[in-house]
Scaffold this motif. Structure first.
Motif, mmCIF file in Angstrom:
data_model
loop_
_atom_site.group_PDB
_atom_site.id
_atom_site.type_symbol
_atom_site.label_atom_id
_atom_site.label_comp_id
_atom_site.label_asym_id
_atom_site.label_seq_id
_atom_site.Cartn_x
_atom_site.Cartn_y
_atom_site.Cartn_z
ATOM 1 N N GLN A 74 7.554 3.788 12.890
ATOM 2 C CA GLN A 74 8.572 4.829 12.984
ATOM 3 C C GLN A 74 8.314 5.768 14.156
ATOM 4 O O GLN A 74 7.167 6.017 14.528
ATOM 5 C CB GLN A 74 8.611 5.665 11.709
ATOM 6 N N ILE A 75 9.407 6.299 14.694
ATOM 7 C CA ILE A 75 9.326 7.379 15.668
ATOM 8 C C ILE A 75 9.597 8.665 14.912
ATOM 9 O O ILE A 75 10.512 8.741 14.082
ATOM 10 C CB ILE A 75 10.326 7.186 16.817
ATOM 11 N N VAL A 76 8.792 9.678 15.190
ATOM 12 C CA VAL A 76 8.896 10.965 14.510
ATOM 13 C C VAL A 76 9.395 12.002 15.515
ATOM 14 O O VAL A 76 8.794 12.195 16.572
ATOM 15 C CB VAL A 76 7.527 11.409 13.945
ATOM 16 N N PHE A 77 10.522 12.624 15.182
ATOM 17 C CA PHE A 77 11.061 13.728 15.970
ATOM 18 C C PHE A 77 10.954 14.994 15.135
ATOM 19 O O PHE A 77 11.334 14.998 13.972
ATOM 20 C CB PHE A 77 12.545 13.520 16.287
ATOM 21 N N ARG A 78 10.449 16.068 15.726
ATOM 22 C CA ARG A 78 10.463 17.369 15.050
ATOM 23 C C ARG A 78 11.184 18.347 15.961
ATOM 24 O O ARG A 78 10.863 18.454 17.138
ATOM 25 C CB ARG A 78 9.055 17.855 14.722
ATOM 26 N N GLY A 79 12.187 19.004 15.409
ATOM 27 C CA GLY A 79 12.959 19.960 16.199
ATOM 28 C C GLY A 79 13.845 20.801 15.301
ATOM 29 O O GLY A 79 13.758 20.742 14.080
ATOM 30 N N ARG A 122 11.433 2.426 14.859
ATOM 31 C CA ARG A 122 11.238 2.340 16.306
ATOM 32 C C ARG A 122 12.349 1.538 16.969
ATOM 33 O O ARG A 122 12.845 1.907 18.029
ATOM 34 C CB ARG A 122 9.881 1.720 16.614
ATOM 35 N N ASN A 123 12.748 0.419 16.350
ATOM 36 C CA ASN A 123 13.758 -0.435 16.980
ATOM 37 C C ASN A 123 15.164 0.138 16.908
ATOM 38 O O ASN A 123 16.112 -0.473 17.386
ATOM 39 C CB ASN A 123 13.719 -1.851 16.399
ATOM 40 N N SER A 124 15.348 1.321 16.321
ATOM 41 C CA SER A 124 16.656 1.972 16.287
ATOM 42 C C SER A 124 16.804 3.022 17.387
ATOM 43 O O SER A 124 17.837 3.687 17.469
ATOM 44 C CB SER A 124 16.904 2.623 14.922
ATOM 45 N N VAL A 125 15.780 3.164 18.235
ATOM 46 C CA VAL A 125 15.780 4.204 19.266
ATOM 47 C C VAL A 125 15.833 3.572 20.654
ATOM 48 O O VAL A 125 15.003 2.731 20.988
ATOM 49 C CB VAL A 125 14.533 5.103 19.152
#
Length: 132
Positions: A74-79, A122-125
């Motif tokens: 997974q890719i983790v975005f925090r904002g 990850r493959n959705s980004v």
């Protein structure tokens, strides 16, 4: 967001998988730009093919600071999450805005403008380079 793009893997006839490094972290994603541009610094647009689902892949952030990272696949975005009112949301991560659609359940209105963490496959980004 300005990122450094480093080659990881190229699939013949498909997008390259690249590691991107920014001032707030690094992750591996799909590169939709020219393969000859890998290895350079770019401003990029993030495209995420997953929706924000409150309590599923999105929840309040433990820390109020922007982050780009990885956890397993997974890719983790925090904002900061900003609800648009038309079934969408904008996640502000450092100096970039990432558009999301909302899934059920959507984030509660009380979390509009607050720090959240979004985890997506990850493959959705995908990353698309652009010129300022």
């Amino acid at each position: 967001m300005s990122v450094q793009v480093e080659a990881v893997r190229q699939v013949l006839g498909g997008p390259a998988t690249v590691r991107v490094r920014s001032g707030v972290g690094a992750a591996v994603a799909l590169w939709c730009g020219d393969p000859t541009d890998v290895g350079c610094e770019h401003h990029v647009e993030w495209t995420v093919d997953e929706d924000v689902a409150w309590g599923g892949n999105t929840w309040p952030a433990a820390l109020p600071s922007p982050t780009l990272g990885e956890d397993g696949g997974q890719i983790v975005f925090r904002g900061r999450l900003n609800l648009t009112g038309d079934g969408g949301a904008v996640l502000e991560v450092a100096d970039t805005q990432i558009l999301f659609d909302l899934a059920d359940p959507p984030p509660p209105v009380a979390f509009n403008g607050t720090w959240v963490e979004v985890r997506v496959a990850r493959n959705s980004v995908s990353l698309w380079p652009y010129l300022l």
